[in-house]
Design an enzyme around this catalytic site. Structure first.
Site, PDB file in Angstrom:
ATOM      1  NE  ARG A  37      37.415  50.413  33.088  1.00 20.13           N
ATOM      2  CZ  ARG A  37      36.930  51.609  32.665  1.00 20.13           C
ATOM      3  NH1 ARG A  37      37.203  51.787  31.219  1.00 20.13           N
ATOM      4  NH2 ARG A  37      36.418  52.535  33.405  1.00 20.13           N
ATOM      5  CE  LYS A  57      33.126  47.092  34.729  1.00 19.13           C
ATOM      6  NZ  LYS A  57      33.967  47.814  35.507  1.00 19.13           N
ATOM      7  CG  HIS A  74      29.098  49.738  34.333  1.00 14.57           C
ATOM      8  ND1 HIS A  74      29.892  50.994  34.311  1.00 14.57           N
ATOM      9  CD2 HIS A  74      30.133  49.080  35.271  1.00 14.57           C
ATOM     10  CE1 HIS A  74      30.820  50.952  34.764  1.00 14.57           C
ATOM     11  NE2 HIS A  74      30.987  49.923  35.696  1.00 14.57           N
ATOM     12  CB  SER A 110      34.187  53.733  36.121  1.00 13.92           C
ATOM     13  OG  SER A 110      33.827  52.728  35.114  1.00 13.92           O
ATOM     14  CB  CYS A 114      29.710  57.794  39.029  1.00 13.42           C
ATOM     15  SG  CYS A 114      30.684  58.704  37.865  1.00 13.42           S
ATOM     16  CE  LYS A 137      29.087  50.560  38.236  1.00 10.13           C
ATOM     17  NZ  LYS A 137      30.212  51.646  38.248  1.00 10.13           N
ATOM     18  CG  ASP A 172      31.595  46.978  38.110  1.00 10.77           C
ATOM     19  OD1 ASP A 172      31.122  48.407  38.177  1.00 10.77           O
ATOM     20  OD2 ASP A 172      32.102  46.482  37.522  1.00 10.77           O
ATOM     21  NE  ARG A 202      38.683  50.688  40.757  1.00  7.20           N
ATOM     22  CZ  ARG A 202      37.557  50.753  40.560  1.00  7.20           C
ATOM     23  NH1 ARG A 202      36.627  50.322  40.685  1.00  7.20           N
ATOM     24  NH2 ARG A 202      37.229  52.070  39.533  1.00  7.20           N
ATOM     25  NE  ARG A 225      32.345  61.289  39.911  1.00  2.00           N
ATOM     26  CZ  ARG A 225      32.561  61.164  41.279  1.00  2.00           C
ATOM     27  NH1 ARG A 225      32.781  62.519  42.128  1.00  2.00           N
ATOM     28  NH2 ARG A 225      32.535  60.077  41.958  1.00  2.00           N
ATOM     29  N   GLY A 250      24.120  57.222  52.535  1.00  2.00           N
ATOM     30  CA  GLY A 250      23.052  56.965  53.166  1.00  2.00           C
ATOM     31  C   GLY A 250      21.831  57.426  52.793  1.00  2.00           C
ATOM     32  CG  ASN A 305      22.404  58.715  47.746  1.00  2.00           C
ATOM     33  OD1 ASN A 305      22.370  59.966  47.463  1.00  2.00           O
ATOM     34  ND2 ASN A 305      23.701  58.284  47.356  1.00  2.00           N
TER      35      ASN A 305
HETATM   36  P1  GTP Z   1      33.299  51.484  39.696  1.00  2.00           P
HETATM   37  O1  GTP Z   1      33.913  50.424  40.548  1.00  2.00           O
HETATM   38  O2  GTP Z   1      34.550  52.023  38.931  1.00  2.00           O
HETATM   39  O3  GTP Z   1      32.617  51.093  38.525  1.00  2.00           O
HETATM   40  O4  GTP Z   1      32.837  52.563  40.481  1.00  2.00           O
HETATM   41  P2  GTP Z   1      31.511  52.687  41.421  1.00  2.00           P
HETATM   42  O5  GTP Z   1      30.293  53.194  40.425  1.00  2.00           O
HETATM   43  O6  GTP Z   1      31.167  51.599  42.142  1.00  2.00           O
HETATM   44  O7  GTP Z   1      31.931  53.889  42.600  1.00  2.00           O
HETATM   45  P3  GTP Z   1      31.923  53.847  43.955  1.00  2.00           P
HETATM   46  O8  GTP Z   1      30.799  53.279  44.763  1.00  2.00           O
HETATM   47  O9  GTP Z   1      33.065  53.151  44.272  1.00  2.00           O
HETATM   48  O10 GTP Z   1      32.384  55.301  44.091  1.00  2.00           O
HETATM   49  C1  GTP Z   1      33.386  56.319  43.797  1.00  2.00           C
HETATM   50  C2  GTP Z   1      33.589  57.408  44.524  1.00  2.00           C
HETATM   51  O11 GTP Z   1      32.351  58.351  44.692  1.00  2.00           O
HETATM   52  C3  GTP Z   1      34.121  56.986  45.936  1.00  2.00           C
HETATM   53  O12 GTP Z   1      35.138  57.852  46.503  1.00  2.00           O
HETATM   54  C4  GTP Z   1      32.926  57.395  46.730  1.00  2.00           C
HETATM   55  O13 GTP Z   1      33.345  57.820  48.192  1.00  2.00           O
HETATM   56  C5  GTP Z   1      32.220  58.471  45.936  1.00  2.00           C
HETATM   57  N1  GTP Z   1      30.556  58.485  46.234  1.00  2.00           N
HETATM   58  C6  GTP Z   1      29.952  57.607  45.994  1.00  2.00           C
HETATM   59  N2  GTP Z   1      28.443  57.688  46.332  1.00  2.00           N
HETATM   60  C7  GTP Z   1      28.560  59.158  46.481  1.00  2.00           C
HETATM   61  C8  GTP Z   1      27.572  60.095  47.084  1.00  2.00           C
HETATM   62  O14 GTP Z   1      26.369  59.669  47.021  1.00  2.00           O
HETATM   63  N3  GTP Z   1      27.819  61.102  46.988  1.00  2.00           N
HETATM   64  C9  GTP Z   1      29.193  61.746  47.000  1.00  2.00           C
HETATM   65  N4  GTP Z   1      29.549  63.048  46.939  1.00  2.00           N
HETATM   66  N5  GTP Z   1      30.201  60.880  46.508  1.00  2.00           N
HETATM   67  C10 GTP Z   1      29.670  59.704  46.683  1.00  2.00           C
HETATM   68  C1  SPV Z   2      35.288  50.332  36.344  1.00  2.00           C
HETATM   69  O1  SPV Z   2      36.010  50.985  36.095  1.00  2.00           O
HETATM   70  O2  SPV Z   2      34.235  50.644  35.907  1.00  2.00           O
HETATM   71  C2  SPV Z   2      35.595  49.223  37.341  1.00  2.00           C
HETATM   72  C3  SPV Z   2      37.068  48.952  37.294  1.00  2.00           C
HETATM   73  O3  SPV Z   2      34.700  48.847  37.989  1.00  2.00           O
HETATM   74  S1  SPV Z   2      37.789  47.884  36.317  1.00  2.00           S
HETATM   75  O4  SPV Z   2      37.657  46.542  36.841  1.00  2.00           O
HETATM   76  O5  SPV Z   2      39.132  48.302  36.262  1.00  2.00           O
HETATM   77  O6  SPV Z   2      36.796  48.146  35.011  1.00  2.00           O
HETATM   78 MN    MN Z   3      32.559  49.741  37.051  1.00  3.47          MN
END
Ligand code: GTP
Ligand code: SPV
Ligand code: MN
Length: 580
Positions: A71, A208, A228, A250, A252, A254, A277, A365, A396, A490, A492
């Site tokens: 983005r 988004k 979000h 993003s 972090c 989800k 998301d 992605r 984060r 897990g 968490n």
């Molecule tokens: P968007 O799709 O961008 O909105 O992201 P999201 O919030 O869905 O994040 P996602 O679950 O894809 O995690 C992003 C990164 O954080 C990945 O590389 C994961 O491996 C890492 N991650 C997720 N959960 C944890 C956690 O509990 N601890 C750590 N250390 N890393 C994590």
């Molecule tokens: C984010 O950046 O929070 C995402 C990916 O979920 S995007 O669809 O590019 O916004």
């Molecule tokens: Mn997102």
């Protein structure tokens, strides 16, 4: 499939075609046959590369333009008549100027291209809480992604014809030139115009642009929330189901939390995904908050996904998935950092991997339908949504923010959300470096002034006495050496267990000025290999650090001037006073 001439959808599409001059118009019906034909066409054009047919069934790799990988917040605008309505949290342009600029870019931009018309429904097709839109695009890659991510095609068009109202989204990849790239929103017109990018949130307009920026605007007018947030179903060992919604910025966590697999020590628990998301939250007739996931698929971060971290995601990537910007092994298997096996030979740009360089782009992605998720909950299709027991905010943060804290009441929880901060990630090309405030994880996505948004949040407490509890979590605390203190993923679930127990009045906490925190003994740490000192660090409240934090939060709130609700400033003053 093409609607009759009197239809508002047809009229608008014809208007767009007069401007963009496409060689041909394709109304998407949303069938599997259409999806497969588009995939075959994209393969012929070199836009998709089939990946290893042995391990991966019907999976493809797409390489985006190297300047178009995330983005672009600097090029994303909210164009309201009054600049103050967009607020300091958004880039703004007067709607007339924005239209003139974009008319110039869109004029004739689809000559010799196919214009795909994608009617889509955000949310279960028959839910009164769902909303429809039409995205017009010259990208077949966008069309196949929208097929996986939304309920698109004939049924959505039928609903649009019935209702007469829909969000109008115009998209063209243009020249993929960053100097001619704009993602513009016109909430007062319920319309979106996106030019010059083919990537994710810039181009898949249902996500988004519609389900957050435009929907948040509509939600404020109509008394609901577009957030979000992931939505997760948790079944406890007694078989009772609970639902949580959590907002993390993003990249972090989800997607990972929404698909969590319980650790062995919590074997009686089951976790299922409603959404990963976006959540649309409404109060029902009994004053309970209910959530639907407007999406029907995932556009998830690939790096870090493996059998241990996210087994469900790893499983669902084996078939019917589209990868964007990952590397390839010599066997043509998709490869990314943290996959844990295989050796990449080509990087995400298709060049031989050099030593020391990442093979996958950090914001690479996967796109996959929710139906492929082994943990998908049937409740995700429920028309009234699921009842939310607690809302969770999180960021984060290497320092300060503890593993978990509980807001004392709704107002305190809104302050926690408004004060959220997180370290930057690869999900945006230009969100800066280091820590930034990302209120409710909505900094890039709130379609109006944050001051008004916080007021809207606060107003809920006058509308119901059955609101969910509000919590703040941080999975990303680090030690001095930069190692994560908490195992995450897990594990968490242990924190979620405490949250659910608190909601039922079954778990203990200590009160602190910043919120209620568990002591070590209040958390279920059975079978967890973690040093007591690490646990103490995760649950400490550094008073001096928090005083400084409150000063910084005051500055952040002050940016929004007199739009900041007085309840929020007085809540801030209360916490600051308790710390001194
Ligand atoms: P968007 O799709 O961008 O909105 O992201 P999201 O919030 O869905 O994040 P996602 O679950 O894809 O995690 C992003 C990164 O954080 C990945 O590389 C994961 O491996 C890492 N991650 C997720 N959960 C944890 C956690 O509990 N601890 C750590 N250390 N890393 C994590
Ligand atoms: C984010 O950046 O929070 C995402 C990916 O979920 S995007 O669809 O590019 O916004
Ligand atoms: Mn997102």
């Amino acid at each position: 499939m093409i609607p009759n001439t009197a239809s508002s959808a047809r009229k608008w599409v014809e208007e767009v075609a007069r401007l963009t001059q496409p060689g041909r118009i394709h109304w998407c019906d949303g069938s599997r046959e259409e999806y497969e034909a588009l995939l075959a066409q994209l393969v012929r054009e070199g836009e998709l590369i089939p990946v290893n047919g042995g391990q991966f069934e019907d999976c493809y790799l797409h390489r985006s333009h190297p300047s178009d990988v995330a983005r672009v917040e600097n090029l994303t605008f909210v164009c309201t008549a009054d600049r103050e309505d967009a607020g300091p949290n958004n880039n703004w342009m007067p709607p007339d100027n924005a239209h003139r600029l974009l008319d110039g870019l869109f004029e004739g931009c689809m000559r010799d291209r196919v214009m795909y018309v994608i009617p889509y429904c955000m949310g279960p097709i028959n839910s009164p809480l769902s909303r429809c839109g039409i995205e017009v695009t010259d990208s077949a890659y966008v069309a196949v992604n929208m097929y996986l991510m939304t309920r698109m095609g004939a049924q959505a068009l039928a609903r649009i014809e019935r209702e007469g109202e829909f969000v109008k989204g115009m998209h063209s990849i243009g020249e993929l030139d960053p100097k001619r790239r704009y993602i513009m929103h016109f909430p007062e017109e319920l319309s979106i115009r996106s030019y010059g990018s083919g990537y994710g949130g810039n181009a898949l307009l249902g996500k988004k642009c519609h389900a957050l920026r435009i929907a948040s605007w509509q939600a404020r007018q109509e008394g609901w929330l577009a957030e979000h947030m992931l939505i997760v179903e948790i079944e406890d060992p007694a078989g009772e189901k609970h639902y949580l919604a959590a907002a993390f910025p993003s990249a972090c966590g989800k997607t990972n939390l929404a698909m969590l697999i319980p650790p062995d020590a919590l074997a009686g628990w089951k976790v299922r995904t409603i959404g990963d998301d976006i959540a649309w939250l409404h109060l029902d007739g009994d004053g309970r908050m209910r959530a639907i996931n407007p999406e029907a698929g995932y556009f998830g971060v690939v790096p870090g996904t493996n059998r241990e971290t996210n087994h469900n995601a790893f499983e669902m990537l084996q078939r019917d998935a589209i990868f964007t910007n990952v590397g390839l092994t010599s066997d043509m298997e998709p490869w990314w950092e943290g996959r844990k096996f295989g050796i990449p030979t080509l990087n995400w740009k298709g060049e031989p991997v050099k030593s020391g360089e990442k093979a996958a782009h950090p914001n690479s992605r996967f796109t996959v339908s929710a139906r492929c998720n082994p943990s998908y909950s049937p409740m995700a299709e429920h028309e009234a949504g699921v009842p939310i027991a607690a809302l969770i905010f999180g960021g984060r943060r290497a320092r300060l923010a503890p593993l978990v804290m509980e807001a004392r009441d709704w107002r305190h929880g809104v302050l926690m959300g408004a004060a959220m901060a997180s370290e930057s990630t690869a999900a945006s090309s230009d969100s800066g470096n280091g820590l930034r405030r990302d209120p409710m994880a909505m900094k890039p996505f709130c379609g109006y002034n944050f001051g008004d948004y916080w007021k809207h949040w606060l107003n809920f407490s006058g509308r119901s006495d059955r609101l969910p509890g509000i919590y703040h979590v941080n999975w990303f605390r680090q030690d001095e050496a930069g190692k994560f203190l908490w195992p995450g993923f897990g594990e968490n679930l242990r924190v979620l267990q405490w949250i659910l127990d608190r909601c039922k009045g079954r778990a203990d906490a200590r009160e602190t000025p910043v919120g209620n925190l568990p002591r070590r003994r209040d958390l279920n740490l059975q079978g967890l290999d973690i040093a007591p000192e690490a646990m103490d660090g995760l649950l400490e409240v550094d008073t001096e650090g928090w005083r400084e934090e409150m000063r910084s939060i005051a500055e952040h709130l002050a940016q929004y001037g007199d739009r900041v609700p007085s309840e929020l400033t007085s809540e801030h003053a209360r916490v600051a006073a308790a710390l001194s």
